[in-house]
Write a protein that holds these residues in place. Structure first.
Motif, PDB file in Angstrom:
ATOM      1  N   GLU A 535       0.829  -1.203   0.000  1.00 11.74           N
ATOM      2  CA  GLU A 535       0.000   0.000   0.000  1.00 11.74           C
ATOM      3  C   GLU A 535       0.867   1.259   0.000  1.00 11.74           C
ATOM      4  OE1 GLU A 535      -3.336   2.511   0.063  1.00 11.74           O
ATOM      5  OE2 GLU A 535      -3.017   0.419  -0.544  1.00 11.74           O
ATOM      6  N   LEU A 536       1.953   1.230   0.775  1.00 15.69           N
ATOM      7  CA  LEU A 536       2.859   2.380   0.794  1.00 15.69           C
ATOM      8  C   LEU A 536       3.557   2.550  -0.551  1.00 15.69           C
ATOM      9  CD1 LEU A 536       4.386   2.002   4.371  1.00 15.69           C
ATOM     10  CD2 LEU A 536       3.110   3.989   3.524  1.00 15.69           C
ATOM     11  N   GLN A 537       3.938   1.430  -1.176  1.00 11.80           N
ATOM     12  CA  GLN A 537       4.554   1.509  -2.508  1.00 11.80           C
ATOM     13  C   GLN A 537       3.580   2.119  -3.517  1.00 11.80           C
ATOM     14  OE1 GLN A 537       5.627  -2.628  -2.928  1.00 11.80           O
ATOM     15  NE2 GLN A 537       7.749  -2.290  -2.233  1.00 11.80           N
ATOM     16  N   ARG A 538       2.302   1.731  -3.395  1.00  8.36           N
ATOM     17  CA  ARG A 538       1.279   2.299  -4.288  1.00  8.36           C
ATOM     18  C   ARG A 538       1.137   3.808  -4.049  1.00  8.36           C
ATOM     19  NH1 ARG A 538      -3.480   4.261  -4.334  1.00  8.36           N
ATOM     20  NH2 ARG A 538      -3.690   4.105  -2.067  1.00  8.36           N
ATOM     21  N   LYS A 539       1.132   4.192  -2.777  1.00  6.34           N
ATOM     22  CA  LYS A 539       0.992   5.610  -2.455  1.00  6.34           C
ATOM     23  C   LYS A 539       2.196   6.419  -2.934  1.00  6.34           C
ATOM     24  CE  LYS A 539      -2.117   5.324   1.513  1.00  6.34           C
ATOM     25  NZ  LYS A 539      -2.313   5.619   2.950  1.00  6.34           N
ATOM     26  N   ILE A 540       3.386   5.810  -2.823  1.00 10.47           N
ATOM     27  CA  ILE A 540       4.592   6.510  -3.285  1.00 10.47           C
ATOM     28  C   ILE A 540       4.520   6.747  -4.787  1.00 10.47           C
ATOM     29  CG2 ILE A 540       7.077   6.200  -3.695  1.00 10.47           C
ATOM     30  CD1 ILE A 540       7.180   4.894  -0.880  1.00 10.47           C
ATOM     31  N   LEU A 541       4.106   5.724  -5.536  1.00 10.21           N
ATOM     32  CA  LEU A 541       3.969   5.887  -6.988  1.00 10.21           C
ATOM     33  C   LEU A 541       2.938   6.958  -7.330  1.00 10.21           C
ATOM     34  CD1 LEU A 541       4.080   2.165  -8.193  1.00 10.21           C
ATOM     35  CD2 LEU A 541       5.804   3.930  -8.608  1.00 10.21           C
ATOM     36  N   LYS A 542       1.818   6.926  -6.611  1.00 12.55           N
ATOM     37  CA  LYS A 542       0.756   7.908  -6.856  1.00 12.55           C
ATOM     38  C   LYS A 542       1.223   9.326  -6.526  1.00 12.55           C
ATOM     39  CE  LYS A 542      -3.446   9.362  -7.690  1.00 12.55           C
ATOM     40  NZ  LYS A 542      -3.961   9.409  -9.081  1.00 12.55           N
ATOM     41  N   THR A 543       1.917   9.462  -5.400  1.00  5.94           N
ATOM     42  CA  THR A 543       2.399  10.789  -4.988  1.00  5.94           C
ATOM     43  C   THR A 543       3.470  11.296  -5.947  1.00  5.94           C
ATOM     44  OG1 THR A 543       1.979  10.138  -2.691  1.00  5.94           O
ATOM     45  CG2 THR A 543       3.269  12.133  -3.036  1.00  5.94           C
ATOM     46  N   GLU A 544       4.338  10.388  -6.413  1.00  4.50           N
ATOM     47  CA  GLU A 544       5.353  10.782  -7.398  1.00  4.50           C
ATOM     48  C   GLU A 544       4.699  11.257  -8.692  1.00  4.50           C
ATOM     49  OE1 GLU A 544       7.739   7.261  -7.546  1.00  4.50           O
ATOM     50  OE2 GLU A 544       9.260   8.080  -6.172  1.00  4.50           O
ATOM     51  N   GLU A 545       3.600  10.592  -9.066  1.00  2.70           N
ATOM     52  CA  GLU A 545       2.868  11.000 -10.270  1.00  2.70           C
ATOM     53  C   GLU A 545       2.273  12.400 -10.089  1.00  2.70           C
ATOM     54  OE1 GLU A 545      -1.122   9.665 -12.795  1.00  2.70           O
ATOM     55  OE2 GLU A 545      -0.254   8.302 -11.315  1.00  2.70           O
ATOM     56  N   ILE A 546       1.687  12.648  -8.901  1.00  8.28           N
ATOM     57  CA  ILE A 546       1.129  13.974  -8.601  1.00  8.28           C
ATOM     58  C   ILE A 546       2.233  15.027  -8.642  1.00  8.28           C
ATOM     59  CG2 ILE A 546       0.074  15.397  -6.776  1.00  8.28           C
ATOM     60  CD1 ILE A 546      -1.434  12.852  -5.882  1.00  8.28           C
ATOM     61  N   LEU A 547       3.381  14.674  -8.053  1.00  3.66           N
ATOM     62  CA  LEU A 547       4.506  15.598  -8.003  1.00  3.66           C
ATOM     63  C   LEU A 547       5.019  15.914  -9.411  1.00  3.66           C
ATOM     64  CD1 LEU A 547       6.097  17.039  -5.787  1.00  3.66           C
ATOM     65  CD2 LEU A 547       7.681  15.116  -5.754  1.00  3.66           C
ATOM     66  N   PHE A 548       5.095  14.878 -10.255  1.00  2.47           N
ATOM     67  CA  PHE A 548       5.541  15.079 -11.642  1.00  2.47           C
ATOM     68  C   PHE A 548       4.608  16.047 -12.371  1.00  2.47           C
ATOM     69  CE2 PHE A 548       5.136  13.955 -16.137  1.00  2.47           C
ATOM     70  CZ  PHE A 548       6.460  14.087 -16.570  1.00  2.47           C
ATOM     71  N   ASN A 549       3.291  15.843 -12.206  1.00  4.77           N
ATOM     72  CA  ASN A 549       2.305  16.701 -12.875  1.00  4.77           C
ATOM     73  C   ASN A 549       2.368  18.141 -12.358  1.00  4.77           C
ATOM     74  OD1 ASN A 549       1.298  14.649 -14.508  1.00  4.77           O
ATOM     75  ND2 ASN A 549      -0.187  13.981 -12.960  1.00  4.77           N
ATOM     76  N   LEU A 550       2.566  18.296 -11.034  1.00  3.82           N
ATOM     77  CA  LEU A 550       2.673  19.640 -10.461  1.00  3.82           C
ATOM     78  C   LEU A 550       3.892  20.379 -11.016  1.00  3.82           C
ATOM     79  CD1 LEU A 550       1.765  18.946  -6.712  1.00  3.82           C
ATOM     80  CD2 LEU A 550       0.441  20.317  -8.313  1.00  3.82           C
TER      81      LEU A 550
END
Length: 609
Positions: A535-550
């Motif tokens: 779950e943490l790995q999934r959240k890290i990927l999701k947060t990295e994606e958000i960060l990339f878009n920002l």
């Protein structure tokens, strides 16, 4: 296409004239905000349009087969029928469309399966709005639709109204809501109904310009009249000039006159100076808040200093009022401590405080009853006057006052106590636009400490210098201004932050003695930790994606900034700054996830060795 036209309309109750030969029209797809003081006739106008009341004189013309939907401010929708059944029977739109609309303003499947009588006032208001939309009206009449809605529901309603293809008339004292949803403003005041192009800010600008123009025209006419009169007075006795003097006298008689109406009396609230305190005003330490054994807010630690003005935000039922009541001592803490600083006393304005007023008291009696011991008679009269109670009005009995007037009396009682800590729960409900503005002006200058709950964004933005958000049982100080908080909320960027904080707090609250009492299960523990790692790995990927878009959005804005000029460049710079702040917050969330992942991997490694 013209939907509705009011012509030469007059309406009065007893000696009070609401409309006097008023007229205006509503066209297809127009979004119109209505403003005016309490008692000016805004709600009466809606009832006339809806056919619930009649004009004394004049006429109202409606387009053929015009469908009107009316959302009243006070709804007595007390049907026992299940909401979904009622909507299916009465509405034109299919139920699945209505559920989707309902979901956007905070309604759940459980609400649709409940009898209408079982819904709270706020959810009943939302369901009635869904019902209204389901009728597919050509013209909606919305009377204070944001009352009882939480901030996220207001923003969802705002988005819906922005995209709404039909016409609506909207009564609201929320300046930001009017600014974002309307493109015309209808002023109901002093017997007149005047339609202005543009939203609420445009209205104030045009109103000031129009009044200035009237003064200028009146001055020009007066100068011309004076010049003509001087000629008449000088030459009327001379035979050679008598004819010209007579001609100028006729000119004077035919000259138009410009009537400049006196501005209505506005609230100007002056707060008495509060009692002096030390720097530390009130604090909560590791506190659980709620009712009986039911915990609403967990592990709350807050410290408020002299001069802090805090706005509390969160969805309905999140615990905003619970936090205020706990600080006020209206409900005991379930766990933890509360400390008041040196010389600190508090006043608490509750949503239903008007119910505590003594009906047989006069306005003056009510204010004297709660005033601080050294308050002078002049101070009491001054507060009464600033709340629009003067002359014989101060001797009116509470029982004959309107809802807005009772709210003003209750406010006066709070302000006259001169307490250094003010706790206020929705103080703007039932107040008119001008009184809300006056209260915001007064509270923004308040020297003491203020903790306030309000759904009115303009009000909170004016008053608060810090924001507390309540979500999922946790209380967080937001690191930014209210405008930045709203921007983050609109972008959905706060959910990750709260999820991370909730995980940290949950881990911190785990009690070792509870773990000892449990029988250790190797396989279950391994499975649990492995699941948490995934779950943490999934959240890290999701947060990295958000960060990339920002970051990509910032790059795009910076590229546009090179080509932009003037106001456009200024707005792009502001948006870029907000995105940079969001990047910083998202990076903190990512760091938290990575630290948690590292900890969980260590736990799994230790378990397997």
């Amino acid at each position: 296409m013209n939907l509705l036209q009011l012509y030469n309309a007059s309406k009065q109750y007893g000696s009070k004239i609401l409309f006097d030969k008023a007229q205006f029209s509503v066209n297809d797809n127009e979004h119109i905000g209505i403003i005016g003081p309490n008692g000016a006739g805004k709600t009466t106008l809606f009832k006339v349009i809806a056919g619930e009341e009649h004009l004394d004189t004049g006429e109202i013309t409606k387009a053929n087969q015009l469908r009107i939907g009316y959302l009243e401010q006070e709804s007595d929708w007390t049907l026992d029928q299940v909401a979904e059944e009622y909507l299916t029977e009465k509405c034109i739109k299919p139920i699945w469309d209505l559920k989707q609309i309902g979901k956007s303003i905070g309604l759940t499947e459980e609400h649709f399966q409940s009898p209408l009588t079982k819904l709270s006032g706020g959810y009943r208001m939302r369901m009635k709005l869904v019902y209204l939309i389901g009728l597919e009206p050509d013209l909606m009449l919305l009377d204070e639709p944001t009352n009882f809605l939480d901030l996220e529901s207001i923003m969802a309603l705002e988005k819906f109204l922005q995209d709404y293809k039909g016409a609506f008339l909207l009564i609201s004292h929320d300046r930001e809501f009017l600014r974002r949803t309307t493109e015309h403003t209808l002023e109901v005041e002093g017997g007149d109904i005047i339609k202005f192009p543009g939203h609420i800010d445009d209205y104030f600008e045009q109103k000031a310009e129009l009044r200035q123009l009237q003064f200028q025209q009146a001055a020009n006419l007066e100068a011309k009249r004076k010049h003509l009169q001087e000629f008449v007075d000088r030459f009327r006795a001379k035979a050679t000039k008598a004819k010209q003097a007579q001609s100028r006298m006729k000119q004077i008689e035919k000259m138009e006159s410009i009537e400049i109406k006196a501005l209505p009396v506005r609230s100007r609230i002056h707060l008495p100076e509060p009692v002096q305190t030390g720097k530390e005003v009130v604090s909560l330490i590791n506190a659980d808040l709620g009712y009986g054994d039911k915990v609403i807010l967990k592990n709350v630690s807050l410290n408020f200093e002299r001069g802090n003005h805090l706005g509390i935000v969160g969805y309905n039922g999140a615990g905003k009022s619970t936090l205020l009541k706990s600080i006020a001592g209206r409900i005991p803490l379930i766990r933890g401590d509360k400390k008041l600083g040196h010389n600190v006393e508090l006043s608490y304005f509750a949503q239903h405080l008007t119910e505590d007023l003594v009906l047989e008291d006069s306005v003056l009696d009510s204010l004297q009853r709660k005033a601080y011991r050294d308050t002078t008679a002049q101070e009491i009269l001054s507060i009464a006057g600033s709340l629009l109670f003067s002359g014989d009005d101060i001797h009116k009995k509470v029982k004959v006052l309107s809802g807005g007037e009772k709210t003003r009396v209750a406010l006066g009682q709070i302000l006259l106590q001169k307490k250094p800590l003010l706790l206020m729960d929705e103080p703007t409900n039932h107040l008119d636009f001008d009184t809300v503005q006056a209260l915001a002006n007064a509270l923004s200058d308040f020297k003491g400490t203020l903790i306030i709950v309000s759904h009115d964004r303009s009000f909170i933005n004016r008053v608060a210098n810090k924001i507390i958000e309540i979500r999922d049982g946790f209380v967080e100080i937001y690191p930014g201004t209210y405008e930045e908080y709203l921007w983050s909320l609109e972008k959905g960027a706060l959910k990750e932050r709260f999820a991370a904080n909730a995980e940290i707090k949950k881990a911190a609250e785990a009690k070792p003695e509870q773990v000892k009492d449990q029988k250790f299960n190797y396989k279950e523990t391994q499975k649990k930790i492995s699941s948490e790692i995934k779950e943490l790995q999934r959240k890290i990927l999701k947060t990295e994606e958000i960060l990339f878009n920002l970051n990509k959005n910032v790059e795009d804005l910076n590229a546009k900034l090179l080509q932009a000029q003037g106001q456009q460049a200024q707005q792009i710079a502001i948006d870029s700054s907000k995105l940079s702040e969001q990047i910083h917050m998202t990076e903190e969330v990512l760091l938290t996830h990575m630290e948690n992942l590292d900890q969980k991997e260590k736990e799994l490694s230790q378990l397997m060795t």
